[in-house]
Scaffold this active site. Structure first.
Site, PDB file in Angstrom:
ATOM      1  N   SER A 170     -11.910 -24.573  -0.851  1.00 31.56           N
ATOM      2  CA  SER A 170     -10.597 -24.326  -0.279  1.00 31.56           C
ATOM      3  C   SER A 170      -9.918 -23.066  -0.814  1.00 31.56           C
ATOM      4  O   SER A 170      -9.110 -22.473  -0.117  1.00 31.56           O
ATOM      5  CB  SER A 170      -9.701 -25.542  -0.477  1.00 31.56           C
ATOM      6  OG  SER A 170      -9.719 -25.973  -1.812  1.00 31.56           O
ATOM      7  N   HIS A 196     -12.042 -28.127   5.203  1.00 32.74           N
ATOM      8  CA  HIS A 196     -11.902 -26.805   5.822  1.00 32.74           C
ATOM      9  C   HIS A 196     -13.084 -26.454   6.718  1.00 32.74           C
ATOM     10  O   HIS A 196     -13.197 -25.326   7.190  1.00 32.74           O
ATOM     11  CB  HIS A 196     -11.734 -25.724   4.751  1.00 32.74           C
ATOM     12  CG  HIS A 196     -10.499 -25.912   3.928  1.00 32.74           C
ATOM     13  ND1 HIS A 196      -9.261 -25.448   4.322  1.00 32.74           N
ATOM     14  CD2 HIS A 196     -10.304 -26.562   2.753  1.00 32.74           C
ATOM     15  CE1 HIS A 196      -8.360 -25.780   3.408  1.00 32.74           C
ATOM     16  NE2 HIS A 196      -8.969 -26.468   2.450  1.00 32.74           N
ATOM     17  N   LYS A 253      -5.738 -30.525   8.930  1.00 29.85           N
ATOM     18  CA  LYS A 253      -5.984 -29.075   8.973  1.00 29.85           C
ATOM     19  C   LYS A 253      -6.325 -28.678  10.418  1.00 29.85           C
ATOM     20  O   LYS A 253      -5.420 -28.657  11.243  1.00 29.85           O
ATOM     21  CB  LYS A 253      -7.004 -28.712   7.911  1.00 29.85           C
ATOM     22  CG  LYS A 253      -6.331 -28.826   6.536  1.00 29.85           C
ATOM     23  CD  LYS A 253      -7.174 -28.712   5.326  1.00 29.85           C
ATOM     24  CE  LYS A 253      -6.274 -28.869   4.089  1.00 29.85           C
ATOM     25  NZ  LYS A 253      -6.971 -29.434   2.942  1.00 29.85           N
TER      26      LYS A 253
HETATM   27  C1  LIG Z   1      -6.533 -30.451   1.904  1.00 24.91           C
HETATM   28  C2  LIG Z   1      -7.739 -30.977   1.224  1.00 24.91           C
HETATM   29  C3  LIG Z   1      -7.895 -32.345   0.947  1.00 24.91           C
HETATM   30  C4  LIG Z   1      -6.771 -33.329   1.135  1.00 24.91           C
HETATM   31  O1  LIG Z   1      -6.530 -33.603   2.457  1.00 24.91           O
HETATM   32  P1  LIG Z   1      -5.081 -34.148   2.850  1.00 24.91           P
HETATM   33  O2  LIG Z   1      -5.308 -34.813   4.162  1.00 24.91           O
HETATM   34  O3  LIG Z   1      -4.187 -32.962   2.928  1.00 24.91           O
HETATM   35  O4  LIG Z   1      -4.664 -35.111   1.785  1.00 24.91           O
HETATM   36  C5  LIG Z   1      -9.076 -32.779   0.412  1.00 24.91           C
HETATM   37  N1  LIG Z   1     -10.075 -31.914   0.131  1.00 24.91           N
HETATM   38  C6  LIG Z   1      -9.963 -30.590   0.373  1.00 24.91           C
HETATM   39  C7  LIG Z   1     -11.094 -29.685   0.054  1.00 24.91           C
HETATM   40  C8  LIG Z   1      -8.780 -30.082   0.906  1.00 24.91           C
HETATM   41  O5  LIG Z   1      -8.649 -28.772   1.113  1.00 24.91           O
END
Ligand SMILES: *Cc1c(COP(=O)(O)O)cnc(C)c1O
Length: 383
Positions: free
Chosen positions: A181, A209, A240
């Site tokens: 990320s 992602h 996302k």
């Molecule tokens: C954003 C993210 C999460 C968490 O997801 P949410 O639905 O925002 O709690 C988990 N792992 C990675 C790699 C992320 O970027």
């Protein structure tokens, strides 16, 4: 003197290190242009990769779900929270991932915590990529298993760790982000899965992602690496590229049945709201029906990389919509971010302790125009 005085001391230390964070409130709808404090900015910091969070079809689906089922889901899935929408969403996720079944959680964070805590225990070993997301680390430590890191994307180091430690433990889980990320690079998933087969390990891949971005059908990094037929615990978020809120795990029917009986962060929490669930269903349908959105995102990624290279601006290796420009110091990163902000562009400096080295982190959306990307590059050259 009060029992809470330590908070103030601790905050002062955070300030001194330059690590203090505060909120920036966005007063507009999400998109390539946003408003902060009544100023408009070009937004190069969104996780909404496909531009779906403000799509009329997702909004209409959410509104209809509220009309049909109300605002709250009123209980946990196992008691009074279960709705037909949840089953439709779980079928769509399983279809996208090519798995037997799927399970939705309140967030990606709680999906990782609940899943790892359910699968692993005191006699077990978890191997994490050193750059894994905080939720994978939290889940690992909550599980009570022995946790070891391997060097970032280094399959030789992972192999060494397995050779040295695997036989001392009962079960073993290798956990990795597919797309990292804060860097934007892709894990060597095929090699990791091969090692897992050899050393009898489970593999959890966090596609937060990757989903909607990578692979011919937008399924994620597993698909992009040609590993759709392998046994994997797929995990991801609905918040996302899917433009809603929530998390999921996809895999075998047995895995999902087990999690429904053993994952505390799924059992003891309220079911996903009707609106969030319906928005995610609509997004998955768009991901299936409109591959050209993904094509547009990738055209933007290529355009930005090409323009940065032409401008002589170095970037960290990236295989995703996340492109980072390394900066020598925390102050350089903050200055560059501030310079962009003056030019009407929003892109954050990411600094320790989140990452080992400072950088400017840019993310692209399918809905950015070429002109907006050119504006960004011009401003970066002026920095
Ligand atoms: C954003 C993210 C999460 C968490 O997801 P949410 O639905 O925002 O709690 C988990 N792992 C990675 C790699 C992320 O970027």
């Amino acid at each position: 003197m009060s029992s809470y005085d330590w908070l103030n001391h601790s905050l002062k230390t955070i300030h001194k290190a330059g690590w203090h964070r505060s909120l920036r409130t966005i007063t507009s709808a999400p998109g390539p242009c946003i408003e902060i404090d009544e100023q408009s900015y070009l937004n190069f910091s969104s996780n909404d990769y496909l531009g779906l969070a403000n799509d009329p079809r997702l909004k209409a689906a959410a509104i209809q779900a509220i009309q049909d089922y109300g605002t709250g889901s009123t209980g946990s899935r196992l008691v009074t929270g279960d709705r037909p929408l949840h089953h439709t969403l779980e079928r769509s996720i399983a279809q996208l991932k090519g798995t037997e079944d799927a399970l939705v959680f309140s967030s990606g964070y709680s999906a990782n915590i609940g899943t790892i805590a359910a699968l692993m225990g005191k006699r077990d070993l978890i191997l994490n990529d050193q750059y894994n997301h905080s939720s994978l680390r939290s889940g690992s430590s909550i599980s009570g298993a022995t946790c070891l890191d391997y060097q970032h994307c280094d399959v030789n180091h992972l192999k060494q760790q397995l050779e040295q430690h695997r036989s001392n433990y009962s079960r073993c889980l290798i956990a990795t982000d597919s797309v990292f990320s804060m860097d934007g690079d892709l894990a060597p998933l095929r090699e990791i899965l091969d090692l897992a087969d050899w050393f009898d390990c489970m593999v959890l891949v966090d596609e937060a992602h990757g989903t909607g971005v990578l692979g011919a059908s937008g399924s994620g990094g597993i698909e992009a690496c040609g590993c759709r037929d392998r046994a994997v615990i797929h995990m991801g978020t609905l918040s996302k590229a899917i433009g809603s809120l929530g998390g999921y795990v996809a895999g075998s029917a047995i895995l999902i049945d087990f999690l429904k009986n053993r994952a505390p962060s799924w059992i003891y929490t309220t079911a996903l709201s009707p609106a969030d669930t319906a928005a995610a269903i609509a997004a998955l349908q768009i991901i299936r029906d409109e591959p050209d959105r993904r094509d547009r995102l990738w055209q933007n990624i290529t355009a930005l990389k090409t323009q940065l290279t032409q401008a002589g601006i170095k970037t960290l290796p990236s295989d995703s919509a996340i492109i980072c420009i390394p900066q020598p110091t925390v102050q350089d990163a903050l200055n560059l971010s501030k310079h962009l902000q003056t030019a009407g562009i929003f892109a954050p400096a990411i600094r320790p302790p989140t990452v080992p080295t400072s950088r400017l982190r840019l993310t692209l959306m399918a809905t950015h125009s070429l002109e907006q990307i050119t504006t960004l590059c011009a401003a970066l050259q002026g920095g």
